[in-house]
Design a protein around this motif. Structure first.
Motif, PDB file in Angstrom:
ATOM      1  N   TRP A 175       0.724  -1.270   0.275  1.00  0.00           N
ATOM      2  CA  TRP A 175       0.051  -0.039  -0.012  1.00  0.00           C
ATOM      3  C   TRP A 175       0.930   1.120  -0.225  1.00  0.00           C
ATOM      4  CZ3 TRP A 175       1.450   2.726   4.042  1.00  0.00           C
ATOM      5  CH2 TRP A 175       2.189   2.025   5.209  1.00  0.00           C
ATOM      6  N   THR A 176       0.074   2.276  -0.264  1.00  0.00           N
ATOM      7  CA  THR A 176       0.934   3.692  -0.256  1.00  0.00           C
ATOM      8  C   THR A 176      -0.195   4.331   0.571  1.00  0.00           C
ATOM      9  OG1 THR A 176       0.009   4.573  -2.444  1.00  0.00           O
ATOM     10  CG2 THR A 176       2.070   3.499  -2.358  1.00  0.00           C
ATOM     11  N   GLY A 177       0.194   5.507   1.233  1.00  0.00           N
ATOM     12  CA  GLY A 177      -0.878   6.336   1.846  1.00  0.00           C
ATOM     13  C   GLY A 177      -0.252   7.347   3.017  1.00  0.00           C
ATOM     14  N   HIS A 178      -1.426   7.787   3.756  1.00  0.00           N
ATOM     15  CA  HIS A 178      -0.795   8.966   4.685  1.00  0.00           C
ATOM     16  C   HIS A 178      -1.770   8.955   5.873  1.00  0.00           C
ATOM     17  CE1 HIS A 178      -4.054  10.956   2.734  1.00  0.00           C
ATOM     18  NE2 HIS A 178      -4.352  11.745   3.635  1.00  0.00           N
ATOM     19  N   TRP A 179      -0.917   9.671   7.091  1.00  0.00           N
ATOM     20  CA  TRP A 179      -1.811   9.870   8.059  1.00  0.00           C
ATOM     21  C   TRP A 179      -1.735  11.343   8.345  1.00  0.00           C
ATOM     22  CZ3 TRP A 179      -4.065   6.395  10.926  1.00  0.00           C
ATOM     23  CH2 TRP A 179      -3.540   5.036  11.318  1.00  0.00           C
ATOM     24  N   ASP A 180      -2.793  12.002   9.143  1.00  0.00           N
ATOM     25  CA  ASP A 180      -2.887  13.272   9.625  1.00  0.00           C
ATOM     26  C   ASP A 180      -3.247  13.217  10.938  1.00  0.00           C
ATOM     27  OD1 ASP A 180      -2.313  15.145   7.304  1.00  0.00           O
ATOM     28  OD2 ASP A 180      -4.003  13.727   6.181  1.00  0.00           O
ATOM     29  N   GLY A 181      -3.027  14.046  11.776  1.00  0.00           N
ATOM     30  CA  GLY A 181      -3.427  14.154  13.314  1.00  0.00           C
ATOM     31  C   GLY A 181      -2.849  15.233  13.984  1.00  0.00           C
ATOM     32  N   ASP A 182      -3.107  15.050  15.335  1.00  0.00           N
ATOM     33  CA  ASP A 182      -2.473  15.867  16.339  1.00  0.00           C
ATOM     34  C   ASP A 182      -1.823  15.170  17.438  1.00  0.00           C
ATOM     35  OD1 ASP A 182      -2.201  17.650  18.334  1.00  0.00           O
ATOM     36  OD2 ASP A 182      -3.981  18.854  17.947  1.00  0.00           O
ATOM     37  N   MET A 183      -0.714  15.122  17.569  1.00  0.00           N
ATOM     38  CA  MET A 183      -0.153  14.328  18.769  1.00  0.00           C
ATOM     39  C   MET A 183      -0.559  14.759  20.122  1.00  0.00           C
ATOM     40  SD  MET A 183       1.547  11.934  17.500  1.00  0.00           S
ATOM     41  CE  MET A 183       2.626  11.149  18.656  1.00  0.00           C
ATOM     42  N   ILE A 184      -0.952  16.106  20.310  1.00  0.00           N
ATOM     43  CA  ILE A 184      -1.475  16.372  21.554  1.00  0.00           C
ATOM     44  C   ILE A 184      -2.981  15.983  21.921  1.00  0.00           C
ATOM     45  CG2 ILE A 184      -1.842  18.457  23.023  1.00  0.00           C
ATOM     46  CD1 ILE A 184       0.939  18.170  22.405  1.00  0.00           C
ATOM     47  N   SER A 185      -3.883  16.064  21.001  1.00  0.00           N
ATOM     48  CA  SER A 185      -5.238  15.542  21.169  1.00  0.00           C
ATOM     49  C   SER A 185      -5.250  14.021  21.046  1.00  0.00           C
ATOM     50  CB  SER A 185      -6.272  16.384  20.440  1.00  0.00           C
ATOM     51  OG  SER A 185      -6.115  15.995  19.189  1.00  0.00           O
ATOM     52  N   GLY A 186      -4.383  13.609  20.268  1.00  0.00           N
ATOM     53  CA  GLY A 186      -4.340  12.154  19.914  1.00  0.00           C
ATOM     54  C   GLY A 186      -5.286  11.844  18.721  1.00  0.00           C
ATOM     55  N   GLU A 187      -6.119  12.733  17.952  1.00  0.00           N
ATOM     56  CA  GLU A 187      -6.983  12.420  17.022  1.00  0.00           C
ATOM     57  C   GLU A 187      -5.897  12.024  15.801  1.00  0.00           C
ATOM     58  OE1 GLU A 187      -7.406  14.076  13.901  1.00  0.00           O
ATOM     59  OE2 GLU A 187      -6.166  15.854  14.425  1.00  0.00           O
ATOM     60  N   SER A 188      -6.374  10.940  15.073  1.00  0.00           N
ATOM     61  CA  SER A 188      -5.635  10.611  14.031  1.00  0.00           C
ATOM     62  C   SER A 188      -6.728   9.731  12.849  1.00  0.00           C
ATOM     63  CB  SER A 188      -4.465   9.652  14.134  1.00  0.00           C
ATOM     64  OG  SER A 188      -5.120   8.422  14.815  1.00  0.00           O
ATOM     65  N   THR A 189      -6.219  10.225  11.695  1.00  0.00           N
ATOM     66  CA  THR A 189      -6.949   9.619  10.505  1.00  0.00           C
ATOM     67  C   THR A 189      -5.723   9.254   9.405  1.00  0.00           C
ATOM     68  OG1 THR A 189      -7.215  11.547   9.333  1.00  0.00           O
ATOM     69  CG2 THR A 189      -9.019  11.046  10.721  1.00  0.00           C
ATOM     70  N   GLY A 190      -6.165   8.166   8.629  1.00  0.00           N
ATOM     71  CA  GLY A 190      -5.351   7.577   7.574  1.00  0.00           C
ATOM     72  C   GLY A 190      -6.061   7.301   6.548  1.00  0.00           C
ATOM     73  N   VAL A 191      -5.489   7.456   5.181  1.00  0.00           N
ATOM     74  CA  VAL A 191      -6.126   7.073   4.058  1.00  0.00           C
ATOM     75  C   VAL A 191      -4.852   6.368   3.197  1.00  0.00           C
ATOM     76  CG1 VAL A 191      -7.095   7.895   1.764  1.00  0.00           C
ATOM     77  CG2 VAL A 191      -7.612   9.217   3.827  1.00  0.00           C
TER      78      VAL A 191
END
Length: 185
Positions: free
Chosen positions: A125-141
């Motif tokens: 696969w290829t892809g990416h993550w976006d998020g915030d290390m302080i709040s912890g929210e993360s999403t990946g595609v």
């Protein structure tokens, strides 16, 4: 107070993951290779979240081009190992201490068992993550680019999405997607 805040955060993540998993993913992004399209979903967990494999621009005080490797366990339609072997991360330190937003991208593999027929194989696969290390929210595609192993895994393509909670010590959440697999006869 801390336990109550943590409990609410974990509850919110569970609700987010549950809501996220009922949304049908957009599988148009991947070129169809196989003959069978299968909806797949499950949960993921990683402790620790990642291992830095280089410094990128960290010595200059910037957070750009930081290479890392990550390893997670997937459970659900697939049971196996998610390996992010060629990832690069960048982050925005201008909003510290409230936020530490990041974006990472790269490629890797998913190796394991598909519970639909107990076949074994590997997806690339290829892809990416976006998020915030302080709040912890993360999403990946992630786009499935190929597969090997038992016949079920061959000629794979598809689209996987991840949502969850990510900090340096631990990560967890849910995943779902559309998997196109099985070579034409």
């Amino acid at each position: 107070m801390r336990n109550r805040k943590t409990s609410r955060l974990v509850g919110a993540v569970i609700l987010l993951v549950a809501a996220f998993m009922v949304v049908t993913p957009d599988a148009k992004a991947s070129a169809r290779k196989g003959t069978t399209e299968t909806w797949v979903a499950g949960a993921w967990q990683a402790t620790p979240s990642l291992f830095l494999t280089g410094a990128g621009d960290l010595p200059s005080g910037a957070c750009r081009g930081v290479p890392y490797t990550a390893l997670a366990t997937l459970m659900g339609s697939f049971s196996g190992t998610w390996l992010e072997k060629s990832m690069t991360a960048s982050c925005d330190t201008t909003q510290l201490p409230k936020h530490l937003r990041y974006h990472s991208s790269g490629k890797g593999t998913l190796s394991g068992v598909y519970f639909g027929d107990l076949s074994h194989g590997t997806l690339t696969w290829t892809g990416h993550w976006d998020g915030d290390m302080i709040s912890g929210e993360s999403t990946g595609v992630f786009e499935i680019t190929g597969g090997g192993g038992d016949a079920t895994f061959r000629c794979s393509s598809g689209h996987l999405t991840f949502a969850g909670y990510t900090t340096a010590p631990t990560s967890f959440g849910g995943w779902s997607g559309s998997w196109v697999h099985g070579c034409p006869k």
